[in-house]
Design a protein around this motif. Structure first.
Motif, PDB file in Angstrom:
ATOM      1  N   VAL A 273      26.503  32.175  49.293  1.00 51.17           N
ATOM      2  CA  VAL A 273      27.188  31.791  48.067  1.00 51.17           C
ATOM      3  C   VAL A 273      27.308  33.038  47.194  1.00 51.17           C
ATOM      4  O   VAL A 273      26.293  33.640  46.823  1.00 51.17           O
ATOM      5  CB  VAL A 273      26.428  30.684  47.304  1.00 51.17           C
ATOM      6  CG1 VAL A 273      27.140  30.372  45.984  1.00 51.17           C
ATOM      7  CG2 VAL A 273      26.319  29.435  48.157  1.00 51.17           C
ATOM      8  N   VAL A 274      28.538  33.427  46.897  1.00 54.80           N
ATOM      9  CA  VAL A 274      28.791  34.590  46.040  1.00 54.80           C
ATOM     10  C   VAL A 274      29.343  34.085  44.711  1.00 54.80           C
ATOM     11  O   VAL A 274      30.416  33.477  44.670  1.00 54.80           O
ATOM     12  CB  VAL A 274      29.783  35.576  46.687  1.00 54.80           C
ATOM     13  CG1 VAL A 274      29.954  36.800  45.802  1.00 54.80           C
ATOM     14  CG2 VAL A 274      29.309  35.992  48.081  1.00 54.80           C
ATOM     15  N   ASP A 275      28.605  34.342  43.641  1.00 52.59           N
ATOM     16  CA  ASP A 275      29.015  33.933  42.299  1.00 52.59           C
ATOM     17  C   ASP A 275      29.367  35.167  41.478  1.00 52.59           C
ATOM     18  O   ASP A 275      28.658  36.185  41.520  1.00 52.59           O
ATOM     19  CB  ASP A 275      27.895  33.172  41.588  1.00 52.59           C
ATOM     20  CG  ASP A 275      27.705  31.772  42.142  1.00 52.59           C
ATOM     21  OD1 ASP A 275      28.685  31.197  42.645  1.00 52.59           O
ATOM     22  OD2 ASP A 275      26.568  31.264  42.081  1.00 52.59           O
ATOM     23  N   ARG A 276      30.458  35.051  40.716  1.00 52.55           N
ATOM     24  CA  ARG A 276      30.871  36.133  39.818  1.00 52.55           C
ATOM     25  C   ARG A 276      31.127  35.552  38.442  1.00 52.55           C
ATOM     26  O   ARG A 276      31.857  34.576  38.285  1.00 52.55           O
ATOM     27  CB  ARG A 276      32.134  36.814  40.350  1.00 52.55           C
ATOM     28  CG  ARG A 276      31.947  37.475  41.701  1.00 52.55           C
ATOM     29  CD  ARG A 276      33.250  38.055  42.219  1.00 52.55           C
ATOM     30  NE  ARG A 276      33.701  39.171  41.388  1.00 52.55           N
ATOM     31  CZ  ARG A 276      34.899  39.744  41.528  1.00 52.55           C
ATOM     32  NH1 ARG A 276      35.760  39.283  42.435  1.00 52.55           N
ATOM     33  NH2 ARG A 276      35.233  40.761  40.765  1.00 52.55           N
ATOM     34  N   GLY A 277      30.492  36.164  37.449  1.00 51.34           N
ATOM     35  CA  GLY A 277      30.615  35.679  36.082  1.00 51.34           C
ATOM     36  C   GLY A 277      29.290  35.817  35.362  1.00 51.34           C
ATOM     37  O   GLY A 277      28.336  36.397  35.876  1.00 51.34           O
TER      38      GLY A 277
ATOM     39  N   ARG B 100      21.070  40.349  42.993  1.00 56.23           N
ATOM     40  CA  ARG B 100      21.677  40.260  41.667  1.00 56.23           C
ATOM     41  C   ARG B 100      22.151  41.627  41.211  1.00 56.23           C
ATOM     42  O   ARG B 100      21.450  42.623  41.393  1.00 56.23           O
ATOM     43  CB  ARG B 100      20.673  39.712  40.657  1.00 56.23           C
ATOM     44  CG  ARG B 100      20.988  38.302  40.160  1.00 56.23           C
ATOM     45  CD  ARG B 100      19.997  37.908  39.075  1.00 56.23           C
ATOM     46  NE  ARG B 100      20.372  36.679  38.417  1.00 56.23           N
ATOM     47  CZ  ARG B 100      21.234  36.599  37.415  1.00 56.23           C
ATOM     48  NH1 ARG B 100      21.838  37.692  36.988  1.00 56.23           N
ATOM     49  NH2 ARG B 100      21.512  35.443  36.845  1.00 56.23           N
ATOM     50  N   ALA B 101      23.332  41.690  40.646  1.00 60.78           N
ATOM     51  CA  ALA B 101      23.860  42.909  40.038  1.00 60.78           C
ATOM     52  C   ALA B 101      24.432  42.511  38.682  1.00 60.78           C
ATOM     53  O   ALA B 101      25.641  42.291  38.544  1.00 60.78           O
ATOM     54  CB  ALA B 101      24.924  43.546  40.920  1.00 60.78           C
ATOM     55  N   PRO B 102      23.577  42.384  37.649  1.00 64.44           N
ATOM     56  CA  PRO B 102      24.026  41.874  36.343  1.00 64.44           C
ATOM     57  C   PRO B 102      25.145  42.695  35.724  1.00 64.44           C
ATOM     58  O   PRO B 102      26.044  42.138  35.085  1.00 64.44           O
ATOM     59  CB  PRO B 102      22.746  41.940  35.486  1.00 64.44           C
ATOM     60  CG  PRO B 102      21.623  41.948  36.468  1.00 64.44           C
ATOM     61  CD  PRO B 102      22.125  42.675  37.667  1.00 64.44           C
ATOM     62  N   ASP B 103      25.095  44.023  35.886  1.00 64.31           N
ATOM     63  CA  ASP B 103      26.133  44.866  35.278  1.00 64.31           C
ATOM     64  C   ASP B 103      27.518  44.564  35.854  1.00 64.31           C
ATOM     65  O   ASP B 103      28.538  44.727  35.171  1.00 64.31           O
ATOM     66  CB  ASP B 103      25.797  46.344  35.482  1.00 64.31           C
ATOM     67  CG  ASP B 103      24.553  46.759  34.704  1.00 64.31           C
ATOM     68  OD1 ASP B 103      24.181  46.022  33.768  1.00 64.31           O
ATOM     69  OD2 ASP B 103      23.955  47.795  35.044  1.00 64.31           O
ATOM     70  N   ALA B 104      27.549  44.143  37.126  1.00 63.32           N
ATOM     71  CA  ALA B 104      28.817  43.799  37.776  1.00 63.32           C
ATOM     72  C   ALA B 104      29.081  42.295  37.730  1.00 63.32           C
ATOM     73  O   ALA B 104      30.061  41.821  38.305  1.00 63.32           O
ATOM     74  CB  ALA B 104      28.811  44.285  39.223  1.00 63.32           C
ATOM     75  N   ARG B 105      28.193  41.551  37.047  1.00 66.23           N
ATOM     76  CA  ARG B 105      28.306  40.083  36.955  1.00 66.23           C
ATOM     77  C   ARG B 105      28.443  39.470  38.353  1.00 66.23           C
ATOM     78  O   ARG B 105      29.294  38.633  38.610  1.00 66.23           O
ATOM     79  CB  ARG B 105      29.483  39.678  36.077  1.00 66.23           C
ATOM     80  CG  ARG B 105      29.429  40.269  34.673  1.00 66.23           C
ATOM     81  CD  ARG B 105      30.367  39.561  33.724  1.00 66.23           C
ATOM     82  NE  ARG B 105      31.707  39.430  34.276  1.00 66.23           N
ATOM     83  CZ  ARG B 105      32.627  38.592  33.817  1.00 66.23           C
ATOM     84  NH1 ARG B 105      32.356  37.792  32.816  1.00 66.23           N
ATOM     85  NH2 ARG B 105      33.833  38.552  34.354  1.00 66.23           N
ATOM     86  N   LEU B 106      27.528  39.874  39.233  1.00 64.44           N
ATOM     87  CA  LEU B 106      27.588  39.459  40.638  1.00 64.44           C
ATOM     88  C   LEU B 106      26.238  38.915  41.071  1.00 64.44           C
ATOM     89  O   LEU B 106      25.192  39.487  40.755  1.00 64.44           O
ATOM     90  CB  LEU B 106      27.957  40.660  41.514  1.00 64.44           C
ATOM     91  CG  LEU B 106      27.923  40.455  43.038  1.00 64.44           C
ATOM     92  CD1 LEU B 106      29.060  39.541  43.485  1.00 64.44           C
ATOM     93  CD2 LEU B 106      27.997  41.803  43.747  1.00 64.44           C
ATOM     94  N   ARG B 107      26.277  37.804  41.802  1.00 62.96           N
ATOM     95  CA  ARG B 107      25.076  37.252  42.426  1.00 62.96           C
ATOM     96  C   ARG B 107      25.422  36.809  43.843  1.00 62.96           C
ATOM     97  O   ARG B 107      26.397  36.087  44.044  1.00 62.96           O
ATOM     98  CB  ARG B 107      24.522  36.061  41.641  1.00 62.96           C
ATOM     99  CG  ARG B 107      23.230  35.497  42.246  1.00 62.96           C
ATOM    100  CD  ARG B 107      22.706  34.319  41.466  1.00 62.96           C
ATOM    101  NE  ARG B 107      23.526  33.134  41.621  1.00 62.96           N
ATOM    102  CZ  ARG B 107      23.298  31.971  41.023  1.00 62.96           C
ATOM    103  NH1 ARG B 107      22.286  31.865  40.177  1.00 62.96           N
ATOM    104  NH2 ARG B 107      24.086  30.936  41.217  1.00 62.96           N
ATOM    105  N   ILE B 108      24.620  37.269  44.802  1.00 66.95           N
ATOM    106  CA  ILE B 108      24.796  36.882  46.198  1.00 66.95           C
ATOM    107  C   ILE B 108      23.534  36.143  46.639  1.00 66.95           C
ATOM    108  O   ILE B 108      22.433  36.698  46.579  1.00 66.95           O
ATOM    109  CB  ILE B 108      25.026  38.102  47.105  1.00 66.95           C
ATOM    110  CG1 ILE B 108      26.241  38.896  46.638  1.00 66.95           C
ATOM    111  CG2 ILE B 108      25.200  37.666  48.557  1.00 66.95           C
ATOM    112  CD1 ILE B 108      26.430  40.212  47.369  1.00 66.95           C
TER     113      ILE B 108
END
Length: 250
Positions: free
Chosen positions: A103-107, A167-175
């Motif tokens: 699940v890839v979430d962006r935001g 998690r990559a908060p600066d890129a608003r990305l969670r895998i």
């Protein structure tokens, strides 16, 4: 004091007390109505609803030959608050076979522990899971990923899973992803690493996220065990040789 005087006092007290009681009841009723009006003016905010988006690719893909025979399904979703999701599923979570998912979430996502985020994600997907935090990270091409041990409920009993979170908060990305056995047996961490390393980007226009995947590809392992004779080893292209950057696919 005469009997007549007492009777007059009782009658007078009843007459005087009647408006006071009525005023007290009216005040309570007015307060209740005011509370109801305030509640009507400030309704509880409903949770954002996911909506399916009809698109072939939204930015990511998973090339997992070991899991593909179980059946692969991809769903792209959007939420009113701006969050986007790509859900890749191999096999079914509820049957008696192996299962894996990404699940890839962006935001914008509220920070929490890996176990709490994964628990919320399973609940959001309608899955019944018992999630236990693990102190052991999973080595992936994205770096050390937080992990959790998961028991996923199914029609034929529980199946053991190893879940990971990047998690990559600066890129608003969670895998987030997980690999599950058909039963309660311990999940291979090497296989989970191999599965995580098969996630790649497809024509991303976001430079921050594209940069994360470009750097990750340089760390990707050259081979993963058990890819199958009919498939190229994980980390190699169809032409063979060294791993290639997988940030776009024609």
């Amino acid at each position: 004091m005469s009997v007549r005087t007492v009777a007059l006092a009782v009658v007078f007290g009843a007459i005087v007390g009647l408006p006071i009681a009525a005023l007290s009841l009216a005040a309570r009723a007015g307060g209740q109505q005011a509370t109801e009006l305030r509640e009507a003016a400030d309704p509880v905010e409903a949770a954002p609803v996911w909506r399916t988006v009809a698109t072939r690719h939204a930015g990511f893909d998973v090339d997992a030959p070991r899991w593909r025979p179980l059946g692969q399904r991809m769903t792209v979703l959007r939420r009113a608050d701006g969050l986007s999701r790509e859900h890749f599923q191999f096999g079914e979570a509820s049957d008696g076979r192996r299962h894996a998912a990404v699940v890839v979430d962006r935001g914008e996502l509220d920070p929490a522990s890996a176990a709490d985020e994964l628990s919320a994600l399973f609940s959001d997907l309608g899955l019944i899971a018992r999630v236990s935090a693990s102190p052991l990270p999973l080595e992936t091409k994205f770096g050390a990923a937080a992990t959790a041990d998961v028991m996923l409920a199914g029609d034929d009993g529980a199946k053991a899973c190893l879940a990971f979170l990047v998690r990559a908060p600066d890129a608003r990305l969670r895998i987030a992803g997980w690999t599950c056995n058909a039963g309660p047996e311990i999940v291979s961490r090497a296989e989970a690493t191999c599965f995580a390393d098969r996630i790649f980007a497809v024509g991303l226009r976001d430079p921050a996220v594209a940069g994360i995947f470009a750097r990750a590809e340089l760390r990707r392992q050259e081979a993963c065990p058990g890819a199958g004779a009919a498939s190229a080893p994980v980390g190699t292209t169809e032409r063979g040789g060294r791993p290639a950057l997988r940030t776009n696919r024609l």
